[in-house]
Design an enzyme around this catalytic site. Structure first.
Site, PDB file in Angstrom:
ATOM      1  N   PHE A  23      -9.409   2.026   2.941  1.00 39.62           N
ATOM      2  CA  PHE A  23      -9.032   3.391   2.612  1.00 39.62           C
ATOM      3  C   PHE A  23      -9.646   3.859   1.305  1.00 39.62           C
ATOM      4  O   PHE A  23      -9.417   4.979   0.894  1.00 39.62           O
ATOM      5  CB  PHE A  23      -7.513   3.499   2.536  1.00 39.62           C
ATOM      6  CG  PHE A  23      -6.852   2.925   3.754  1.00 39.62           C
ATOM      7  CD1 PHE A  23      -6.890   3.600   4.952  1.00 39.62           C
ATOM      8  CD2 PHE A  23      -6.234   1.688   3.704  1.00 39.62           C
ATOM      9  CE1 PHE A  23      -6.303   3.079   6.080  1.00 39.62           C
ATOM     10  CE2 PHE A  23      -5.643   1.161   4.833  1.00 39.62           C
ATOM     11  CZ  PHE A  23      -5.678   1.846   6.030  1.00 39.62           C
ATOM     12  N   ASP A 142       6.624  -1.814   2.738  1.00 36.35           N
ATOM     13  CA  ASP A 142       5.744  -2.983   2.690  1.00 36.35           C
ATOM     14  C   ASP A 142       6.171  -3.961   1.605  1.00 36.35           C
ATOM     15  O   ASP A 142       5.366  -4.387   0.780  1.00 36.35           O
ATOM     16  CB  ASP A 142       4.287  -2.567   2.473  1.00 36.35           C
ATOM     17  CG  ASP A 142       3.308  -3.630   2.972  1.00 36.35           C
ATOM     18  OD1 ASP A 142       3.726  -4.532   3.729  1.00 36.35           O
ATOM     19  OD2 ASP A 142       2.130  -3.564   2.610  1.00 36.35           O
TER      20      ASP A 142
END
Length: 642
Positions: A23, A142
């Site tokens: 990303f 996460d």
């Protein structure tokens, strides 16, 4: 990829590449704006889909999530701070905190088995930080050893990798999914509902529980077997723990989210209390030391030392997005509130049910030396809980105009002194604990800027205009507390009068202008009366506009003192140091400062264009690092009476 030596925004100089992922890239950089050029981390996000519609989605998510990251980091020093975010040529940049330390993957390893006591302490540390996140209805999504750092200087757990980065890049490539429906997480830690794209707060609880089981068993979460009949993880055969602790962990990692603890706070409350320290035997020959101060500064003003700066969130590897449950991301940037006021000057034009008090004495209406006061007329309005105007009144106020040169003037309105009740009542909607206890404050008369300092006024004094939303009559923004103080100093030197930032008590007293309602317009306001994010409501008023930028000062009706934009538009710096409550607060209207220390946070009041209505109340207050420059923060000035 950027080259070493590249300078972004004339401020952030790239030192080296830290890592790359699917990303974007993460860089170590120097902040050239601060003395000593302290280190920071720059994350460069490059959306993969060039479609303009996709870019628009990315821009919206980037903006709103960056504001949430900013809020979280400045609420708790165990969550990394976001210093800046900006967009250039369709690519996005985050400037974040970097702190030396190592993540828990160096401590929680395969084959190593922790004791129950060690894991209990680890859980307590993680859940305490995660509770701050969950209180804002934010899901991390996460939690794993790589996203939990142990800061070197104090060994505290730091929760990292809130990367809007990965969420944005994932979202812009998935049609028809919302921010909450994208599956982000790590196998073994992410529970089934999160893998399906429907995370809950209890999804984070599951991940923390699996991390604890990894520490106890030495077995990676995705390698532990699951009961084929019900999906429950099988782990107790590899851990030697008490039944009580086993039951806590089992509940944390239940297959169905409804059977788990529903938040970090709930899981934290289930843990056994930490052992009390053993009392030290007293010795007659050893004097008892003096007690430590009750409050310690949390952040340092300028210059900022290298060891304080900056913690990487996570662009590298598997980043994590934020999910917001039940309210917008954007209105999380700043949230704190302040309280109701009873002022000496009656304001029947605002609310007919406000009791009046005696008029201020001539001494309270003292004027600065060599000032010729003028009078201006204005109309005030009040509204009911539905946002309907139920009263209009014509009023007058006195002011003087300070000539700044080149046709630029600064209008200073006379604020009569008086006594009011500062701090919100327990029943006020969206109240927070830092707004109490309520206490009576007597404020001497003073002069305050009729408007927030404009860009033309700032340019006239400082010779520059840092604002993001340009316009001579718009409020200046992206100014730090230090910048605001410097303008006051220069203005004082230029005029021979004493200008400064308002104390917090002066600000609230001036904002309320005789009212005791959440807003000086009444029980609520509308976007016809102030510039704020009107996509959410506070009372029973209709939803309104979200302008997404500042407006010219004076675009909306003033309060009964003749002050404009005390709700919304931009936050306004106050002189005081931040204190978590009003316990032992000053009662004379002066600034509450921490003696002998510069390592303090400052505060802002009044809300901004980017926040929902409840966050723009007269009671609203929030702590901010004094060196921060942000496009929702401006200020107005006070002139000291002679």
């Amino acid at each position: 990829m950027m080259f070493v030596g590249t300078v972004l925004r004339n401020c952030y100089k790239i030192v080296r590449l830290l890592g790359s992922g699917g990303f974007g890239d993460t860089y170590l950089a120097e902040n050239l704006d601060l003395p000593g050029h302290p280190l920071c981390v720059v994350k460069h996000l490059k959306p993969r889909d060039p479609n303009p519609d996709v870019l628009q989605i990315a821009r919206r998510l980037f903006e709103s999530e960056a504001l949430v990251l900013y809020k979280l980091g400045h609420e708790n020093n165990q969550i990394p701070r976001l210093f800046a975010h900006f967009e250039e040529n369709g690519e996005f940049y985050l400037v974040q905190e970097y702190i030396e330390g190592s993540d828990l993957s160096s401590e929680v390893t395969v084959g190593k088995r922790w004791s129950e006591q060690e894991v209990t302490q680890l859980l307590r540390e993680i859940l305490e930080v995660l509770t701050v996140v969950h209180k804002q209805n934010i899901i991390h999504r996460d939690i794993k050893p790589q996203n939990l750092m142990r800061r070197r200087e104090d060994r505290k757990i730091i929760l990292i990798d809130f990367g809007a980065v990965k969420q944005i890049s994932t979202l812009v490539n998935i049609q028809g999914q919302t921010s909450a429906s994208v599956a982000i997480g790590t196998p073994g830690y992410a529970p089934n509902e999160q893998a399906a794209g429907y995370p809950k707060l209890s999804s984070d609880v599951h991940a923390v529980g699996m991390l604890a089981i990894f520490a106890l068993t030495g077995i990676k979460p995705h390698e532990l077997p699951r009961d084929p009949t019900n999906g429950e993880v099988v782990w107790r055969n590899w851990a030697n723990v008490s039944e009580r602790f086993a039951d806590i962990l089992t509940k944390m990692v239940r297959y169905h989210f409804s059977e788990r603890y529903q938040s970090a706070a709930e899981a934290l409350s289930a843990l056994p209390a930490p052992p009390k320290p053993k009392p030290q035997p007293k010795s007659q020959s050893t004097p008892i030391p003096a007690p430590l101060p009750t409050s310690q500064p949390t952040l340092q003003s300028t210059p900022m030392p290298r060891r304080q700066v900056i913690q990487m969130l996570g662009l590298i590897g598997t980043g994590v997005g934020l999910a917001i449950v039940g309210q917008q991301l954007l209105q999380g940037v700043f949230r704190r509130r302040d309280d109701v006021v009873e002022t000496p000057t009656p304001s029947p034009s605002i609310r007919s049910d406000i009791s009046s008090t005696s008029s201020p004495t001539p001494k309270q209406l003292a004027t600065p030396r060599s000032v010729s006061l003028q009078t201006f007329n204005f109309e005030t309005v009040s509204v009911d809980a539905q946002g309907n105007i139920n009263n209009r009144s014509n009023r007058q106020a006195k002011y003087f105009a300070q000539d700044l040169g080149n046709g630029v003037t600064l209008e200073m309105v006379q604020i009569p002194g008086g006594t009011f009740l500062m701090g919100s009542p327990p029943g006020e909607k969206q109240r927070e604990s830092n707004e109490g206890p309520q206490h009576q404050v007597t404020v001497p008369g003073f002069f305050m800027g009729k408007y927030e300092v404009t860009q033309a006024q700032y340019q006239a004094i400082m010779g520059n205009n840092p604002s993001n939303f340009k316009g001579e009559k718009r409020p200046v923004e992206k100014v730090s507390w230090n910048d605001a103080v410097e303008l006051c100093q220069r203005l004082s030197q230029k005029t021979g009068r004493t200008y400064r930032l308002p104390s917090e008590a002066e600000w609230e007293y001036a904002a309320r202008a005789g009212t005791t309602t959440p807003f000086y317009f009444g029980e609520t306001i509308t976007t016809d009366l102030a510039n704020y994010n009107g996509t959410k409501t506070y009372a029973s008023e209709p939803k309104g506009q979200y302008r997404r930028q500042t407006t010219n000062v004076g675009s909306f009706p003033p309060n009964a003192f003749g002050l404009y934009d005390m709700h919304g538009n931009v936050y306004e710096w106050c002189q005081d140091d931040w204190h978590d409550t009003y316990q032992s607060a000053r009662t004379d209207g002066s600034a509450w400062l921490t003696q002998g220390s510069t390592n303090v946070l400052k505060l802002v009041r009044g809300g901004s264009w980017g926040l929902s209505l409840g966050l723009c109340r007269s009671a609203f207050r929030y702590r901010v690092y004094p060196g921060l420059r942000y496009y929702v923060i401006g200020f107005r000035v006070v002139c000291v009476v002679a």
